[in-house]
Scaffold this active site. Sequence first.
Site, PDB file in Angstrom:
ATOM      1  N   ARG A 195       0.899  -1.249   0.181  1.00  0.00           N
ATOM      2  CA  ARG A 195       0.136  -0.273  -0.142  1.00  0.00           C
ATOM      3  C   ARG A 195       0.462   1.291   0.363  1.00  0.00           C
ATOM      4  O   ARG A 195       0.509   2.360   0.935  1.00  0.00           O
ATOM      5  CB  ARG A 195      -1.048  -0.055   1.180  1.00  0.00           C
TER       6      ARG A 195
ATOM      7  N   SER B 151     -10.734  -0.202   3.001  1.00  0.00           N
ATOM      8  CA  SER B 151      -9.793  -0.406   3.670  1.00  0.00           C
ATOM      9  C   SER B 151      -9.392   0.479   4.925  1.00  0.00           C
ATOM     10  O   SER B 151      -8.434   2.080   3.853  1.00  0.00           O
ATOM     11  CB  SER B 151      -8.789  -1.249   3.808  1.00  0.00           C
TER      12      SER B 151
ATOM     13  N   GLU C 274      -4.479   4.178   6.054  1.00  0.00           N
ATOM     14  CA  GLU C 274      -4.267   3.616   4.969  1.00  0.00           C
ATOM     15  C   GLU C 274      -4.657   4.533   3.260  1.00  0.00           C
ATOM     16  O   GLU C 274      -3.754   5.535   2.769  1.00  0.00           O
ATOM     17  CB  GLU C 274      -5.419   2.620   4.209  1.00  0.00           C
TER      18      GLU C 274
HETATM   19  N1  EPU Z   1     -11.610 -10.072  10.584  1.00  0.00           N
HETATM   20  C1  EPU Z   1     -12.287  -9.906  11.743  1.00  0.00           C
HETATM   21  N2  EPU Z   1     -13.284  -8.920  11.962  1.00  0.00           N
HETATM   22  C2  EPU Z   1     -13.661  -8.646  11.036  1.00  0.00           C
HETATM   23  C3  EPU Z   1     -12.585  -8.231   9.770  1.00  0.00           C
HETATM   24  C4  EPU Z   1     -11.504  -8.676   9.523  1.00  0.00           C
HETATM   25  O1  EPU Z   1     -12.261 -10.619  12.627  1.00  0.00           O
HETATM   26  O2  EPU Z   1     -14.184  -7.460  11.128  1.00  0.00           O
HETATM   27  C5  EPU Z   1     -10.732 -10.844  10.421  1.00  0.00           C
HETATM   28  C6  EPU Z   1     -10.697 -11.988   9.356  1.00  0.00           C
HETATM   29  O3  EPU Z   1     -11.434 -13.458  10.038  1.00  0.00           O
HETATM   30  C7  EPU Z   1     -10.014 -12.633   8.541  1.00  0.00           C
HETATM   31  C8  EPU Z   1      -8.889 -11.370   8.954  1.00  0.00           C
HETATM   32  O4  EPU Z   1      -9.415 -10.767   9.714  1.00  0.00           O
HETATM   33  O5  EPU Z   1      -9.237 -13.477   9.648  1.00  0.00           O
HETATM   34  C9  EPU Z   1      -8.544 -11.005   7.273  1.00  0.00           C
HETATM   35  O6  EPU Z   1      -9.496 -10.130   7.125  1.00  0.00           O
HETATM   36  P1  EPU Z   1      -9.526 -10.048   5.481  1.00  0.00           P
HETATM   37  O7  EPU Z   1      -9.752 -11.382   5.124  1.00  0.00           O
HETATM   38  O8  EPU Z   1     -11.042  -9.410   5.411  1.00  0.00           O
HETATM   39  O9  EPU Z   1      -8.784  -8.902   4.756  1.00  0.00           O
HETATM   40  P2  EPU Z   1      -7.840  -7.875   5.157  1.00  0.00           P
HETATM   41  O10 EPU Z   1      -7.112  -7.878   6.759  1.00  0.00           O
HETATM   42  O11 EPU Z   1      -9.572  -7.077   6.420  1.00  0.00           O
HETATM   43  C10 EPU Z   1      -6.929  -7.127   3.360  1.00  0.00           C
HETATM   44  C11 EPU Z   1      -7.453  -5.659   2.127  1.00  0.00           C
HETATM   45  C12 EPU Z   1      -8.398  -5.317   2.091  1.00  0.00           C
HETATM   46  C13 EPU Z   1      -8.475  -6.432   0.495  1.00  0.00           C
HETATM   47  C14 EPU Z   1      -8.400  -7.787   1.599  1.00  0.00           C
HETATM   48  C15 EPU Z   1      -8.853  -9.452   0.363  1.00  0.00           C
HETATM   49  C16 EPU Z   1      -5.466  -3.979   3.867  1.00  0.00           C
HETATM   50  C17 EPU Z   1      -5.176  -3.286   4.058  1.00  0.00           C
HETATM   51  N3  EPU Z   1      -6.942  -4.852   3.354  1.00  0.00           N
HETATM   52  O12 EPU Z   1      -8.325  -7.048   3.852  1.00  0.00           O
HETATM   53  O13 EPU Z   1      -7.906  -4.274   1.094  1.00  0.00           O
HETATM   54  O14 EPU Z   1      -9.522  -6.721  -0.543  1.00  0.00           O
HETATM   55  O15 EPU Z   1      -7.428  -7.939   2.008  1.00  0.00           O
HETATM   56  O16 EPU Z   1      -7.548  -9.066   0.114  1.00  0.00           O
HETATM   57  O17 EPU Z   1      -4.621  -4.616   3.122  1.00  0.00           O
HETATM   58  C18 EPU Z   1      -8.240  -2.100   0.900  1.00  0.00           C
HETATM   59  O18 EPU Z   1      -7.615  -1.755   0.662  1.00  0.00           O
HETATM   60  O19 EPU Z   1      -9.393  -0.708   1.021  1.00  0.00           O
HETATM   61  C19 EPU Z   1      -9.209  -3.202   0.389  1.00  0.00           C
HETATM   62  C20 EPU Z   1     -10.097  -3.751   1.129  1.00  0.00           C
END
Ligand code: EPU
Length: 340
Positions: A168, A240, A336
């Site tokens: 990012r 995010s 972010e």
């Molecule tokens: N989780 C929770 N509670 C929540 C949200 C997430 O416990 O409310 C846990 C989930 O269960 C999971 C972990 O956190 O085990 C990671 O969550 P998720 O797979 O949804 O991915 P993320 O880390 O939340 C990242 C990117 C997203 C991208 C997704 C899919 C960043 C900051 N965000 O999200 O990017 O779509 O992976 O690859 O790296 C963005 O940058 O705007 C964005 C949406």
Amino acid sequence: MQALPIEHDISLQHFNTFGIGARARRYLRVIDPAQLAALAADPELAALPRLVLGGGSNLLITRAEIEQLVLHMALMGKEIVGETPDAVLVRARAGENWHGFVQWTLEQGLGGLENMSLIPGTVGASPIQNIGAYGAEVKDVFHSLTAFDFATGSTRTMDAAACRFAYRDSVFKHEDGRSLAVLDVTFALPKAWAPNLRYAELARELDGVTGPSPRQVAEAVIAIRRRKLPDPAEIGNAGSFFKNPVVPGEHCARLLEQWPNLVHHLQADGSEKLAAGWLIDQCGWKGRSLGRAGVYPKQALVLVNNGGASGEEVLALARAIQADVQERFGVLLEPEPVMI
Ligand code: EPU
């Protein structure tokens, strides 16, 4: 060249996905790179601080009035420009909608961008924060870009090394990249395409589909995103709101003693990337609001405008979350979006 059509006192409400109702004192819709050259050649205009605006999907405006000259990049066009032995080169100009461009590449029979379907914003903004989702990042398929440099008044071509891509992040978010405005981006899409299903949730979504096509992968990504993420056209948000923090391995080990369910991913250098959404969720913020700003009930990493929120309200919510996560886990969450 005619005088630049700079407009005054323009509302930016529909030009940022948080829907913050700030106003720009000076605003230029950029439809031709020659306008930027004209701007750079005008001593008075060139001296003004600038804000280069794409789709406004990674931005939090915290002021009612924007002092900077807003340059709204609306350069349009996309085409196949050539090939290398391994890849087809496709180029889009900065103002093209990212998702529209991704779908267009799929219509051309080209895979490579499908995991990044439905990410809001423009093509020109995609390298700025090296957008990524479901195991893919812009840097993986990036070939080069053209940028206008206000410091020299000329355009330059930049390869991936010059862009200094990281998670990012890129040169464009740092001091030495501030004089640059992206004009177009060229992607190298692999001729020998294979689905990238490293992200477990995506693999699960395609369970039972043997040999999925780029289009099928795109549809799976779109389905997941629609379930989990708010549509900015309906609920103001910037995806995010925090980056997933990276902490030393020992810090993660200490946290795991107390929270065995902590979601963490080992990095190549031994550090650990933690799921910010999980940390925020544990602090009880999911679905909660502060003023007119809130935490999206289905994904704690996304802050939303519940209607009429000011940038300051969103910021106040972000600070409250940061303080709680810091206190409980000793981790500072870094926003972010770019703060204006
Ligand atoms: N989780 C929770 N509670 C929540 C949200 C997430 O416990 O409310 C846990 C989930 O269960 C999971 C972990 O956190 O085990 C990671 O969550 P998720 O797979 O949804 O991915 P993320 O880390 O939340 C990242 C990117 C997203 C991208 C997704 C899919 C960043 C900051 N965000 O999200 O990017 O779509 O992976 O690859 O790296 C963005 O940058 O705007 C964005 C949406």
